[in-house]
Design an enzyme around this catalytic site. Structure first.
Site, mmCIF file in Angstrom:
data_model
loop_
_atom_site.group_PDB
_atom_site.id
_atom_site.type_symbol
_atom_site.label_atom_id
_atom_site.label_comp_id
_atom_site.label_asym_id
_atom_site.label_seq_id
_atom_site.Cartn_x
_atom_site.Cartn_y
_atom_site.Cartn_z
ATOM 1 N N CYS A 113 0.841 -1.198 0.000
ATOM 2 C CA CYS A 113 0.000 0.000 0.000
ATOM 3 C C CYS A 113 0.881 1.254 0.000
ATOM 4 C CB CYS A 113 -0.923 -0.037 1.220
ATOM 5 S SG CYS A 113 -2.176 1.248 1.207
ATOM 6 N N CYS A 114 1.898 1.281 0.863
ATOM 7 C CA CYS A 114 2.808 2.434 0.900
ATOM 8 C C CYS A 114 3.603 2.546 -0.392
ATOM 9 C CB CYS A 114 3.773 2.309 2.075
ATOM 10 S SG CYS A 114 3.095 2.828 3.650
ATOM 11 N N CYS A 197 -1.139 8.409 7.170
ATOM 12 C CA CYS A 197 -2.514 8.181 6.725
ATOM 13 C C CYS A 197 -3.380 7.798 7.930
ATOM 14 C CB CYS A 197 -2.562 7.061 5.702
ATOM 15 S SG CYS A 197 -1.679 7.428 4.185
ATOM 16 N N CYS A 200 -3.507 4.243 9.550
ATOM 17 C CA CYS A 200 -2.211 3.717 10.012
ATOM 18 C C CYS A 200 -1.549 4.615 11.036
ATOM 19 C CB CYS A 200 -1.273 3.539 8.818
ATOM 20 S SG CYS A 200 -1.973 2.529 7.524
ATOM 21 N N CYS A 224 7.493 4.228 5.531
ATOM 22 C CA CYS A 224 6.614 4.018 4.369
ATOM 23 C C CYS A 224 7.422 3.546 3.176
ATOM 24 C CB CYS A 224 5.866 5.303 4.023
ATOM 25 S SG CYS A 224 6.920 6.623 3.409
HETATM 26 S S1 SF4 Z 1 0.339 4.778 5.569
HETATM 27 FE FE1 SF4 Z 1 -1.225 3.140 5.511
HETATM 28 S S2 SF4 Z 1 -2.871 3.870 4.164
HETATM 29 FE FE2 SF4 Z 1 -1.085 5.207 3.858
HETATM 30 S S3 SF4 Z 1 -0.061 4.364 2.091
HETATM 31 FE FE3 SF4 Z 1 0.916 3.419 3.890
HETATM 32 S S4 SF4 Z 1 -0.232 1.516 4.351
HETATM 33 FE FE4 SF4 Z 1 -1.442 2.757 2.872
#
Ligand code: SF4
Length: 241
Positions: A113-114, A197, A200, A224
């Site tokens: 996701c990151c 985010c 998280c 991240c």
């Molecule tokens: S902080 Fe969480 S929601 Fe944001 S990009 Fe990374 S995993 Fe995804």
């Protein structure tokens, strides 16, 4: 390359005064700007450390460009602060990956996701802004994953990363922001110490500044990926989106 000698940064954290640290940071940015000119860009995460670095950079040259990487999961307060900052500084350019990704990917695979939502648009920002040098707000006292960085790095060949406040303590960040009347993200009023985010990021009372990040995952207190993953031009990611 920037000329400031790279001493043992961990001893400098304690040895240098606040004023000396400010001078050192300004010198690092100035020397890099003298070398890279318009190819130097400042990354702005809308957190307190970025607010310091952005203000320092503006003291060197008001024309210095910056970029913000935002995601679909940013807290409302951060989105509002982003709007205010980009109105104040139109030279701050926003990058976002809006492509579809699996629902709640942050729970199943936060690294991916990151990679998709943070690392990939950072890579695009650096490429599109034609950066040979990017400036970050990374600090070596922030947590377990941030102890081994240097003030000047060339992790990707041909792309210098400057971490001009690497040796600042959290208290000195707030000292600078207060003394210079710098606007900060309103989430700090609620007790957050490290911002990311919404799904998280939690308020934490741990001594570790980044302990509220990715709580309950193996990534807790971690990164991240923008400081650890390759960002070089033409890099091919495992994420195909
Ligand atoms: S902080 Fe969480 S929601 Fe944001 S990009 Fe990374 S995993 Fe995804």
């Amino acid at each position: 390359m920037v000329k400031v000698e790279q001493e043992n940064i961990h001893s400098l954290v304690e040895e240098l005064t606040f004023e000396q640290k400010v001078e050192r940071s300004l010198k690092l940015i100035k020397e890099a700007h003298d070398i890279y000119g318009d190819n130097l860009v400042v990354a702005n995460s809308l957190g307190k450390d970025s607010s310091v670095v952005w203000d320092l950079a503006k003291k060197i040259d008001k024309e210095i460009k910056g970029f913000i990487v935002t995601t679909r999961y940013q807290p409302q307060e951060t989105l509002e602060f982003m709007e205010e900052e980009t109105e104040r500084f139109p030279e701050l350019i926003i990058f976002e990956n809006k492509e579809p990704i699996p629902d709640r990917l942050y729970e199943k695979d936060p690294d991916l996701c990151c990679e998709l939502l943070k690392v990939k648009p950072t890579r695009r920002a650096l490429n599109e802004l034609d950066a040979n040098c990017w400036v970050t707000g990374l600090r070596c006292t922030e947590g377990r994953t941030r102890t081994e960085f240097k003030e000047i790095e060339e992790r990707d060949q041909g792309l210098i990363k400057l971490n001009p406040i690497l040796i600042w303590k959290e208290r000195e960040v707030w000292q600078y922001l207060a003394l210079n009347n710098v606007h900060v993200n309103p989430l700090y009023e609620k007790g957050y110490r490290s911002l990311g985010c919404a799904p998280c990021t939690e308020i934490s009372t741990s001594p570790n500044e980044r302990a509220g990040r990715w709580v309950g995952t193996s990534k807790c207190g971690g990164e991240c990926g923008i400081h650890t993953r390759p960002l070089k031009k033409n890099y091919v990611s495992r994420a195909k989106m």
